[in-house]
Enzyme design. Structure first.
Site, mmCIF file in Angstrom:
data_model
loop_
_atom_site.group_PDB
_atom_site.id
_atom_site.type_symbol
_atom_site.label_atom_id
_atom_site.label_comp_id
_atom_site.label_asym_id
_atom_site.label_seq_id
_atom_site.Cartn_x
_atom_site.Cartn_y
_atom_site.Cartn_z
ATOM 1 C CE LYS A 199 -1.798 2.811 2.776
ATOM 2 N NZ LYS A 199 -1.610 4.039 1.984
ATOM 3 C CD GLU A 274 12.892 3.734 8.480
ATOM 4 O OE1 GLU A 274 12.817 4.698 9.276
ATOM 5 O OE2 GLU A 274 12.949 3.842 7.259
ATOM 6 C CB CYS A 308 12.910 8.500 9.045
ATOM 7 S SG CYS A 308 13.821 7.523 7.872
ATOM 8 C CD GLU A 405 10.063 12.157 12.191
ATOM 9 O OE1 GLU A 405 8.976 11.567 12.263
ATOM 10 O OE2 GLU A 405 11.084 11.638 11.708
HETATM 11 P P1 NAI Z 1 1.693 8.212 8.389
HETATM 12 O O1 NAI Z 1 2.432 7.379 9.356
HETATM 13 O O2 NAI Z 1 0.278 8.547 8.657
HETATM 14 O O3 NAI Z 1 1.733 7.531 6.925
HETATM 15 C C1 NAI Z 1 2.633 6.540 6.489
HETATM 16 C C2 NAI Z 1 1.874 5.414 5.815
HETATM 17 O O4 NAI Z 1 1.012 4.808 6.761
HETATM 18 C C3 NAI Z 1 0.979 5.849 4.653
HETATM 19 O O5 NAI Z 1 0.987 4.859 3.654
HETATM 20 C C4 NAI Z 1 -0.390 5.915 5.304
HETATM 21 O O6 NAI Z 1 -1.441 5.747 4.395
HETATM 22 C C5 NAI Z 1 -0.322 4.759 6.261
HETATM 23 N N1 NAI Z 1 -1.251 4.834 7.390
HETATM 24 C C6 NAI Z 1 -1.730 5.939 8.006
HETATM 25 N N2 NAI Z 1 -2.579 5.588 8.992
HETATM 26 C C7 NAI Z 1 -2.632 4.244 9.013
HETATM 27 C C8 NAI Z 1 -3.324 3.291 9.801
HETATM 28 N N3 NAI Z 1 -4.131 3.662 10.784
HETATM 29 N N4 NAI Z 1 -3.128 1.975 9.558
HETATM 30 C C9 NAI Z 1 -2.296 1.578 8.585
HETATM 31 N N5 NAI Z 1 -1.627 2.436 7.795
HETATM 32 C C10 NAI Z 1 -1.783 3.747 7.999
HETATM 33 O O7 NAI Z 1 2.518 9.527 8.185
HETATM 34 P P2 NAI Z 1 1.969 10.943 7.637
HETATM 35 O O8 NAI Z 1 0.684 11.268 8.292
HETATM 36 O O9 NAI Z 1 2.002 10.929 6.190
HETATM 37 O O10 NAI Z 1 3.112 11.918 8.176
HETATM 38 C C11 NAI Z 1 3.063 12.355 9.528
HETATM 39 C C12 NAI Z 1 4.417 12.358 10.149
HETATM 40 O O11 NAI Z 1 4.934 11.048 10.179
HETATM 41 C C13 NAI Z 1 5.475 13.162 9.424
HETATM 42 O O12 NAI Z 1 5.408 14.517 9.737
HETATM 43 C C14 NAI Z 1 6.718 12.518 9.929
HETATM 44 O O13 NAI Z 1 7.038 13.044 11.195
HETATM 45 C C15 NAI Z 1 6.348 11.064 10.092
HETATM 46 N N6 NAI Z 1 6.771 10.256 8.930
HETATM 47 C C16 NAI Z 1 7.897 9.495 9.064
HETATM 48 C C17 NAI Z 1 8.369 8.793 7.981
HETATM 49 C C18 NAI Z 1 9.585 7.957 8.072
HETATM 50 O O14 NAI Z 1 10.266 7.783 7.083
HETATM 51 N N7 NAI Z 1 9.889 7.354 9.211
HETATM 52 C C19 NAI Z 1 7.730 8.866 6.668
HETATM 53 C C20 NAI Z 1 6.513 9.645 6.651
HETATM 54 C C21 NAI Z 1 6.093 10.328 7.752
#
Ligand code: NAI
Ligand code: MG
Length: 501
Positions: A199, A274, A308, A405
């Site tokens: 996904k 991660e 990240c 973050e």
């Molecule tokens: P997110 O964690 O919501 O999204 C990442 C992935 O998880 C996307 O594919 C999203 O559709 C999916 N997702 C979201 N809610 C979910 C759920 N309940 N169950 C399963 N999958 C789910 O991150 P978002 O909202 O895009 O960004 C928010 C913050 O997260 C950023 O500001 C950053 O701090 C952090 N982040 C960290 C990343 C990393 O590389 N470790 C990458 C992206 C965001």
């Protein structure tokens, strides 16, 4: 709509792809969402919609998992030799490499990152990841183990282990390196013989879908990789909770990481995570300051700070603090903001309006609590999701900008006097993903590398990645490692076999 987009060449493959249909890949077929719904993907430089994408949800996830299960249990994939599997992965790498320009353009438009960066980093790293993992397909081995068994005196045994694929894997990836995150996830799953439901992030679904086409072209059997674009709360949550998924691999926020763990508890599927970071990047006064300044600026500003592992807490030895801060601020001011498709652009927009608001919210919070912006500190322009590269000083350890973050081009610079003080401060975070150290004192560097609680430590460099080098987090930055030999453990089960011999 798409016709207004600026492409490098007016008629090219990226344009054709973006203007085409964007469906769900299930069992080798491109299909509409069961609900018939679609969702928009945006160009973050303008906020305009560039594509409508089929919006998968629970129903589509169920179908995709069922296809992945069949492909795993009884499809041609399950009968391929490991060499055939390796060759397919290598072929995918070749196809991706041959289409670098197209992928870089799609990525730049969908995510906002500079085309030149996608071309030089994202796509080649993804190609490399597939090649590296293609090599592992033929090298995943068990061992023979001498055993004694005290309660069967006189009996000799032949005992050995098999390393088998974990099964059907759900993979949920973020938007900061859309194609590369897909490669980090798919590479080990394919090398070990798993099948996948992927996904992609709702902000950036396009390169994963194009990769799905290349996988078909390479000859992967139907159902081995199914790709379901959609939202996290619906498609993502359904995948994480699915009772017939054996493992879920997630990259994203720590907050959602926790939800994944809860969702996985139902069938106790394996989980690798991660997650976020608040990585310390440390500059000592003995170092060549020019290279430390350049390295520290790129540690935070690369990919607009949407990494990240971004070096978001810059610790500088007090006697060179002003000089280093001034140097990093100067670098920040030289960064040219613009559309990723513009060849002069050094830094594109943040990925979405949500991220723009989130990052600006952090800036407001820091500034209102007394932090000072040496440079930047606000949104750039009023169109697209641009934020000025920012250096904050006068912070304290309790501020949100120091603890949380930000995931934007914002660094907090903090002075320190002694190594002891530095170690305590640098480790004073719930995260533990990465760290940077700039010093010419070899003993100090290695001592500090062992004292910092982080999954990766870069000495006199930053953001150096390789498919062979494990990457992942201590503490709340995650569970497990991506890349390297280590990732294979998360995609395999060990079976012990023994017989009297
Ligand atoms: P997110 O964690 O919501 O999204 C990442 C992935 O998880 C996307 O594919 C999203 O559709 C999916 N997702 C979201 N809610 C979910 C759920 N309940 N169950 C399963 N999958 C789910 O991150 P978002 O909202 O895009 O960004 C928010 C913050 O997260 C950023 O500001 C950053 O701090 C952090 N982040 C960290 C990343 C990393 O590389 N470790 C990458 C992206 C965001
Ligand atoms: Mg979210």
């Amino acid at each position: 709509m798409a016709t207004a987009l600026k492409f490098v060449a007016p008629e090219n493959k990226a344009k054709t792809f973006i203007e085409g249909k964007h469906q769900i890949l299930i069992n080798g077929k491109w299909v509409e969402a069961a609900s018939g719904k679609t969702f928009p993907s945006y160009d973050p430089a303008t906020g305009e919609v560039i594509a409508q994408v089929a919006e998968g949800d629970r129903e589509d996830i169920n179908r995709a998992v069922s296809a992945a299960r069949t492909a795993f249990e009884s499809g041609p994939w399950s009968r391929l030799t490991v060499s055939e599997r390796g060759r397919l992965i290598w072929k995918l790498a070749d196809l991706l490499e041959a289409n670098t320009e197209e992928f870089a353009e799609i990525e730049s438009l969908d995510n906002g990152k500079p085309l030149k960066v996608a071309r030089a980093a994202d796509i080649p790293l993804a190609v490399d990841m597939f090649r590296y993992m293609a090599g592992w397909a033929t090298k995943i081995e068990g061992s023979t183990i001498p055993i004694s068994v005290p309660y069967t005196p006189g009996t000799r045994y032949l005992a050995y282990t098999l390393r088998e694929p974990v099964g059907v894997v759900g993979q949920i990836i973020p938007w900061n390196f859309p194609l590369l995150m897909a490669a980090w996830k798919l590479g080990p799953a394919l090398a070990t013989g798993c099948t996948v439901v992927l996904k992609p992030a709702e902000q950036t679904p396009l390169t994963a879908l194009r990769l799905g086409e290349l996988m078909q072209e390479a000859g992967f059997p139907d159902g081995v990789v199914n790709i379901v674009p959609g939202y996290g709360e619906t498609a993502g949550a359904a995948l994480a909770a699915h009772p017939d998924v054996d493992k879920v691999a997630f990259t994203g926020s720590t907050e959602v990481g926790r939800l994944i763990v809860q969702a996985a508890a139902g069938n106790l599927k394996k989980v690798s995570l991660e997650l976020g970071g608040k990585s310390p990047n440390v500059v000592f006064s003995d170092v060549d300051l020019d290279s430390a300044v350049a390295g520290s600026a790129s540690a935070i500003f690369f990919n607009h700070g949407q990494c990240c592992c971004a070096g978001s807490r810059l610790f500088v030895e007090d006697k060179v603090f002003d000089k280093v801060v001034e140097g990093v601020a100067k670098k920040a001011e030289k960064i040219k903001l613009g559309s990723g498709m513009d060849s002069n652009t050094d830094m594109g927009p943040l990925v979405s309006e949500e991220q723009l608001n989130r990052v600006c919210g952090y800036l407001d919070s820091g500034l209102s609590e007394g932090a000072k912006a040496v440079t930047g500190g606000s949104r750039h322009g009023d169109k697209g999701y641009f934020v000025k590269p920012t250096v904050l000083v006068n912070t304290n350890d309790d501020m949100k900008v120091v603890r949380e973050e930000i995931f934007g081009p914002v660094v907090t610079a903090i002075p320190f006097r002694t190594s002891e003080e530095l170690v305590a401060k640098a480790n004073n975070t719930e995260y533990g993903l990465a760290a940077g150290i700039w010093t010419h004192d070899i003993q100090k560097a290695h001592r500090l590398a062992s004292q910092l609680r982080a999954g990766t430590v870069w000495i006199n460099c930053y953001n150096i990645f390789d498919a062979a080098l494990p990457f992942g987090g201590y503490k709340q930055s995650g569970w497990g490692r991506e890349m390297g030999r280590e990732v294979l453990e998360h995609y395999t089960e060990v079976k012990s076999v023994c017989t009297p011999a």
